[in-house]
Design a protein around this motif. Structure first.
Motif, PDB file in Angstrom:
ATOM      1  N   LYS A  15      -8.421   8.184  -1.507  1.00 54.00           N
ATOM      2  CA  LYS A  15      -7.707   6.913  -1.330  1.00 54.00           C
ATOM      3  C   LYS A  15      -6.999   6.814   0.031  1.00 54.00           C
ATOM      4  N   LEU A  16      -6.965   5.587   0.522  1.00 52.33           N
ATOM      5  CA  LEU A  16      -6.312   5.285   1.800  1.00 52.33           C
ATOM      6  C   LEU A  16      -5.464   4.038   1.616  1.00 52.33           C
ATOM      7  N   LYS A  17      -4.200   4.145   1.969  1.00 64.12           N
ATOM      8  CA  LYS A  17      -3.267   3.019   1.851  1.00 64.12           C
ATOM      9  C   LYS A  17      -2.915   2.508   3.239  1.00 64.12           C
ATOM     10  N   VAL A  18      -3.019   1.207   3.426  1.00 62.86           N
ATOM     11  CA  VAL A  18      -2.654   0.560   4.685  1.00 62.86           C
ATOM     12  C   VAL A  18      -1.392  -0.252   4.442  1.00 62.86           C
ATOM     13  N   ARG A  19      -0.344   0.114   5.149  1.00 57.94           N
ATOM     14  CA  ARG A  19       0.939  -0.551   4.995  1.00 57.94           C
ATOM     15  C   ARG A  19       1.148  -1.536   6.127  1.00 57.94           C
ATOM     16  N   ALA A  20       1.560  -2.733   5.778  1.00 54.03           N
ATOM     17  CA  ALA A  20       1.847  -3.762   6.777  1.00 54.03           C
ATOM     18  C   ALA A  20       3.180  -3.463   7.441  1.00 54.03           C
ATOM     19  N   PRO A  21       3.398  -3.948   8.661  1.00 53.32           N
ATOM     20  CA  PRO A  21       4.690  -3.714   9.328  1.00 53.32           C
ATOM     21  C   PRO A  21       5.838  -4.246   8.492  1.00 53.32           C
TER      22      PRO A  21
ATOM     23  N   HIS B 155       5.647  -3.756   0.726  1.00 51.12           N
ATOM     24  CA  HIS B 155       5.442  -5.033   1.379  1.00 51.12           C
ATOM     25  C   HIS B 155       4.286  -5.720   0.686  1.00 51.12           C
ATOM     26  N   ALA B 156       4.336  -7.040   0.680  1.00 44.16           N
ATOM     27  CA  ALA B 156       3.278  -7.787   0.000  1.00 44.16           C
ATOM     28  C   ALA B 156       1.922  -7.577   0.644  1.00 44.16           C
ATOM     29  N   GLY B 157       1.914  -7.192   1.931  1.00 39.46           N
ATOM     30  CA  GLY B 157       0.652  -7.012   2.629  1.00 39.46           C
ATOM     31  C   GLY B 157       0.039  -5.637   2.487  1.00 39.46           C
ATOM     32  N   ASP B 158       0.677  -4.719   1.751  1.00 38.17           N
ATOM     33  CA  ASP B 158       0.123  -3.372   1.575  1.00 38.17           C
ATOM     34  C   ASP B 158      -1.134  -3.427   0.707  1.00 38.17           C
ATOM     35  N   VAL B 159      -2.174  -2.700   1.118  1.00 36.07           N
ATOM     36  CA  VAL B 159      -3.434  -2.688   0.376  1.00 36.07           C
ATOM     37  C   VAL B 159      -3.913  -1.253   0.227  1.00 36.07           C
ATOM     38  N   MET B 160      -4.838  -1.047  -0.724  1.00 33.57           N
ATOM     39  CA  MET B 160      -5.378   0.274  -1.017  1.00 33.57           C
ATOM     40  C   MET B 160      -6.902   0.227  -0.964  1.00 33.57           C
ATOM     41  N   PHE B 161      -7.497   1.285  -0.367  1.00 35.77           N
ATOM     42  CA  PHE B 161      -8.941   1.472  -0.373  1.00 35.77           C
ATOM     43  C   PHE B 161      -9.229   2.730  -1.201  1.00 35.77           C
ATOM     44  N   ASP B 162     -10.090   2.598  -2.191  1.00 39.18           N
ATOM     45  CA  ASP B 162     -10.374   3.722  -3.088  1.00 39.18           C
ATOM     46  C   ASP B 162     -11.452   4.652  -2.565  1.00 39.18           C
ATOM     47  N   SER B 163     -12.300   4.200  -1.658  1.00 38.69           N
ATOM     48  CA  SER B 163     -13.388   5.025  -1.150  1.00 38.69           C
ATOM     49  C   SER B 163     -13.734   4.607   0.270  1.00 38.69           C
ATOM     50  N   ARG B 164     -14.548   5.424   0.922  1.00 40.85           N
ATOM     51  CA  ARG B 164     -14.976   5.122   2.287  1.00 40.85           C
ATOM     52  C   ARG B 164     -15.856   3.882   2.327  1.00 40.85           C
ATOM     53  N   SER B 165     -16.677   3.695   1.317  1.00 40.69           N
ATOM     54  CA  SER B 165     -17.523   2.494   1.282  1.00 40.69           C
ATOM     55  C   SER B 165     -16.675   1.229   1.184  1.00 40.69           C
ATOM     56  N   ASP B 166     -15.538   1.303   0.487  1.00 43.63           N
ATOM     57  CA  ASP B 166     -14.637   0.145   0.423  1.00 43.63           C
ATOM     58  C   ASP B 166     -14.069  -0.181   1.799  1.00 43.63           C
ATOM     59  N   VAL B 167     -13.795   0.858   2.588  1.00 42.31           N
ATOM     60  CA  VAL B 167     -13.284   0.620   3.941  1.00 42.31           C
ATOM     61  C   VAL B 167     -14.334  -0.077   4.795  1.00 42.31           C
ATOM     62  N   LEU B 168     -15.588   0.374   4.710  1.00 42.59           N
ATOM     63  CA  LEU B 168     -16.665  -0.206   5.528  1.00 42.59           C
ATOM     64  C   LEU B 168     -16.960  -1.649   5.136  1.00 42.59           C
ATOM     65  N   THR B 169     -16.805  -1.962   3.847  1.00 42.28           N
ATOM     66  CA  THR B 169     -17.070  -3.331   3.393  1.00 42.28           C
ATOM     67  C   THR B 169     -15.817  -4.195   3.364  1.00 42.28           C
TER      68      THR B 169
ATOM     69  N   ALA C 160     -13.392  -3.956   1.153  1.00 43.11           N
ATOM     70  CA  ALA C 160     -13.045  -4.248  -0.245  1.00 43.11           C
ATOM     71  C   ALA C 160     -11.747  -3.549  -0.602  1.00 43.11           C
ATOM     72  N   SER C 161     -10.624  -4.127  -0.246  1.00 41.56           N
ATOM     73  CA  SER C 161      -9.320  -3.559  -0.562  1.00 41.56           C
ATOM     74  C   SER C 161      -8.780  -4.183  -1.842  1.00 41.56           C
ATOM     75  N   ARG C 162      -7.761  -3.560  -2.380  1.00 43.93           N
ATOM     76  CA  ARG C 162      -7.099  -4.073  -3.579  1.00 43.93           C
ATOM     77  C   ARG C 162      -5.596  -3.929  -3.406  1.00 43.93           C
ATOM     78  N   PRO C 163      -4.805  -4.711  -4.115  1.00 41.50           N
ATOM     79  CA  PRO C 163      -3.340  -4.528  -4.053  1.00 41.50           C
ATOM     80  C   PRO C 163      -2.914  -3.257  -4.770  1.00 41.50           C
ATOM     81  N   LEU C 164      -1.716  -2.811  -4.482  1.00 44.51           N
ATOM     82  CA  LEU C 164      -1.191  -1.594  -5.098  1.00 44.51           C
ATOM     83  C   LEU C 164      -0.913  -1.840  -6.582  1.00 44.51           C
ATOM     84  N   THR C 165      -1.194  -0.816  -7.389  1.00 48.11           N
ATOM     85  CA  THR C 165      -0.893  -0.940  -8.813  1.00 48.11           C
ATOM     86  C   THR C 165       0.609  -0.889  -9.071  1.00 48.11           C
ATOM     87  N   HIS C 166       1.335  -0.149  -8.231  1.00 47.06           N
ATOM     88  CA  HIS C 166       2.790  -0.115  -8.301  1.00 47.06           C
ATOM     89  C   HIS C 166       3.300   0.219  -6.902  1.00 47.06           C
ATOM     90  N   PRO C 167       4.550  -0.101  -6.577  1.00 46.98           N
ATOM     91  CA  PRO C 167       5.028   0.046  -5.190  1.00 46.98           C
ATOM     92  C   PRO C 167       4.907   1.454  -4.627  1.00 46.98           C
TER      93      PRO C 167
END
Length: 551
Positions: free
Chosen positions: A220-226, A234-248, A250-257
Motif C-alpha cells: 500500500k501507498l498513501k498520498v497525503r495532500a498538503p 485531509h480530505a484529499g488523502d488517497v490510498m493505492f493498494d497495488s502498483r497496478s492501481d498507481v499506474l492506472t 485507481a485510488s480510493r479514500p482512506l477507510t479511517h484517518p
C-alpha cells in the motif's frame, strides 16, 4: 573472526591485524555491544512504553564514550612537521578547536538543502516527503498486531532498505527520470529503521516514481495532500493498494484517518512551508542541531505563538528537554549499528569539496577552480577564514557550477556536452597493516563527456554504436601541504623541540620543501602549492570525492 572474515588485502595484512591488540579490542567491543543490544531486543525490552530506540545500558556507554572523546580532543594538540623556532610561544591549537562538531556539520547540510530547494523552484520541480517502512517481520516489538519478528538486527534492516533504494534509483535512471533530495534514517521506538526522503522531481514523472517505489515496497501507498501544521488527515488523502492501481490512477479514500501504508508520500505546498525546512525537520527531530537551527526551521512550532505565560514557557522547555533526550538516544542507536543520519543524492558530491576549497588560503591558478574557490569562501579574499567569522559561501552558485540537480536534467540524454565535477587528489600511502591506501591531498577538476563509439556487433559486418564516458583531469590543486602530528599536551614540549630541530636541519640542508614556509599553518590554513614542488616523492592521482557521512 567472531563470525566475520578478517579484513586484509593479503594474508600478511590479515596476520598483521591478528597480531594487533588494538584491532581485537575494537572488533570485540563492537561485537559485544551489538550482541548485548540484540539480546535486549529478543527480551522485548525496547519499544513503546519501554526503553526507546536503544537500551539504557547502551545509552550510558555512548555518553561515557562522548565524554572520553571530548576530553581527548581538549588534551590533544596539533604539531606540524616543521616548526619555526619561537612560533609555538603563543600556544598550539588543540584538536577540539579544529574538529567539526555535529552542529557545524548539520548547519552546513542545511545550507546545501536550502540551495537545492532554491534550484528546484527555479526549475519548476515538485517536492514531497516520502516515508519508507519495512514489513512487520522486521519489527522486534510492534506497537500493534502480532509479533512476527524474523530476528534480524537493525543494521540488517538498514542494509535491506539501502539495497531497495538503490534498485529504485537504477529503475528511474533507466526510465530517464532524475530525482534529487535528502535521505534521513530514523528508528522506530523498537529500533527498526525507517527512511524519510525529501524528494525533488518533475511533476509529470510522479506516477512513474510512485510505481517504482511500490515495486520495492508493495504493501500500500498513501498520498497525503498538503496540510497545515497539526492536521492529521485531509480530505484529499488517497490510498493505492497495488502498483497496478498507481499506474492506472485507481485510488480510493482512506477507510479511517489513521490507516497506515508501507509508503507514505506527503506533497509539499511551498506556500505553506519551505521544502528545505520541511526536510530538515525530519533530520533535526533526532539530532540536537542547536537552538538557532531549531528556531530557523521552526522545529517546535514556536513561530507565531504569542503566549508568554509561565505554563506555556514550561511546556516549551519540557518539549525541548524531551527532544534532547530523544536525540541522545538516537545518536547512541546510530553509533551502535553503524547507520549514518542522512545523505544528499541527485547532486554533485559537494560537501567534502566545499570544505577543501574553504581550507585553501590562496587563489588557485585555474580559472574554473578559482571561481569555485570564490563561491565556497564567499569572496575572493585570500587568507584563512577564522572560526565564527561569518564569511558565508554561495552554496547555490556552487551547485550550479557543478551541474545543478539531477532532477532537472535528463539522465538518458546522450549528448556530447561536457560536465565538470570535483574529485580528490590523492597519494598512495601504507597503513599500519602494510596495505596501500589513498590519502587525500587536494582537489582535482574532472571533466566528463559522453562520446559515441563504434564497436563490433553480434552480427558480422554490422557494428553498433555505444556511448562511452571519457574523463580527464583539467586542473588540480594541493590543499593539504602540512603534515601534522597528534600529541598529548603533556608531551607537546618534546614534540615542539623535534619539529623545530627538523626545521633547522632542513633549512641548513637547503631543502626546497621549506621555501616560503611562513606562518600559514598557524590556524590550519594551507597554500595552493604546485604538485611538482612538494617534497613527497609519492605519486598523486585524482579520484572521485567520496560521499559525505553524517554521524
Amino acid at each position: 573472526m567472531l563470525g566475520n572474515t578478517i579484513p586484509g588485502s593479503s594474508p600478511a595484512c590479515q596476520m598483521a591485524r591478528v597480531n594487533d591488540a588494538r584491532f581485537w579490542r575494537r572488533a570485540i567491543r563492537t561485537t559485544l555491544l551489538r550482541e548485548r543490544e540484540h539480546f535486549y531486543l529478543r527480551l522485548a525490552l525496547l519499544g513503546r512504553g519501554r526503553e526507546t530506540y536503544v537500551s539504557d545500558a547502551q545509552l550510558s556507554t555512548r555518553l561515557a564514550q562522548l565524554r572520553r572523546q571530548k576530553q581527548w580532543l581538549e588534551e590533544t594538540v596539533l604539531v606540524p612537521r616543521y616548526l619555526v623556532p619561537g612560533e609555538a610561544d603563543d600556544g598550539l591549537l588543540t584538536l577540539a578547536k579544529v574538529a567539526a562538531s555535529p552542529r557545524t556539520r548539520f548547519a552546513k547540510l542545511y545550507t546545501f538543502v536550502k540551495a537545492m530547494d532554491g534550484l528546484s523552484q527555479e526549475a519548476g520541480l515538485a517536492s514531497a516527503m516520502v516515508t519508507l517502512t519495512l514489513e512487520p517481520e522486521w519489527h522486534p516489538s510492534p506497537s500493534h498486531g502480532k509479533n512476527t519478528w524474523n530476528g534480524a538486527s537493525p543494521r540488517e534492516g538498514h542494509r535491506l532498505m539501502a539495497a531497495r533504494w538503490q534498485a529504485i534509483l537504477i529503475a528511474l535512471h533507466k526510465a530517464g527520470i532524475g530525482v534529487s533530495g535528502l535521505r534521513v534514517v530514523e528508528p522506530h521506538q523498537d529500533a527498526c529503521p525507517h527512511w524519510h526522503i525529501w524528494l525533488l522531481y518533475r511533476p509529470e514523472a510522479e506516477a512513474d516514481i510512485l510505481a517504482a517505489l511500490m515495486r520495492q515496497f508493495p504493501h500500500k501507498l498513501k498520498v497525503r495532500a498538503p496540510s497545515q501544521r497539526g492536521e492529521t488527515a485531509h480530505a484529499g488523502d488517497v490510498m493505492f493498494d497495488s502498483r497496478s492501481d498507481v499506474l492506472t490512477g485507481a485510488s480510493r479514500p482512506l477507510t479511517h484517518p489513521k490507516e497506515g501504508a508501507q509508503v507514505e508520500v506527503s506533497k509539499i505546498d511551498r506556500s505553506i512551508s519551505s521544502g528545505a525546512s520541511y526536510a530538515m525537520k525530519y533530520l533535526l527531530k533526532t539530532v540536537d542541531g542547536g537552538e538557532p537551527l531549531n528556531k530557523q526551521v521552526d522545529l517546535f512550532g514556536d513561530a507565531g505563538q504569542g503566549d508568554t505565560s509561565d505554563d506555556a514557557k514550561k511546556a516549551r522547555q519540557a518539549k525541548r528537554k524531551a527532544h534532547q533526550e530523544s536525540a541522545r538516544r538516537v545518536d547512541a542507536y546510530r553509533s551502535l549499528w553503524g547507520i549514518n543520519a542522512g545523505q544528499l543524492f541527485g547532486v554533485a558530491r559537494c560537501l567534502s569539496a566545499w570544505d577543501e576549497l574553504r581550507r585553501l588560503a590562496t587563489r588557485p591558478d585555474d580559472a574554473t577552480l578559482c571561481r569555485l574557490w570564490t563561491l565556497a569562501r564567499g569572496s575572493d579574499k585570500e587568507g584563512h577564514i577564522p572560526a565564527g567569522h561569518g564569511e558565508r559561501g554561495d552554496a547555490k552558485g556552487f551547485l550550479e557550477a557543478l551541474g545543478g540537480l539531477a532532477a532537472a536534467q535528463d539522465p538518458k540524454a546522450k549528448t556530447g556536452k561536457a560536465t565538470l565535477r570535483l574529485g580528490r587528489l590523492t597519494e598512495t600511502r601504507l597503513n599500519g597493516y602494510g596495505e596501500e591506501i589513498q590519502r587525500a591531498r587536494g582537489l582535482a577538476l574532472i571533466q566528463s563527456q559522453r562520446r559515441a563509439e563504434k564497436r563490433p556487433g553480434k552480427r558480422a559486418g554490422r557494428p553498433r554504436m555505444v556511448w562511452k564516458t571519457v574523463k580527464s583531469v583539467l586542473a588540480q590543486v594541493v590543499t593539504r601541504t602540512q603534515t601534522w602530528s597528534l600529541v598529548p599536551k603533556a608531551r607537546q614540549a618534546v614534540a615542539i623541540a623535534a619539529a623545530e630541530a627538523a626545521f633547522m636541519a632542513d633549512l641548513h640542508a637547503g631543502a626546497p620543501a621549506l621555501a616560503g614556509h611562513g606562518k600559514r599553518h598557524e590556524r590550519g590554513g594551507c597554500a595552493a602549492t604546485p604538485v611538482s614542488t612538494l617534497p613527497d616523492p609519492l605519486p598523486l592521482r585524482a579520484e572521485p570525492v567520496q560521499p559525505p557521512v553524517i554521524s
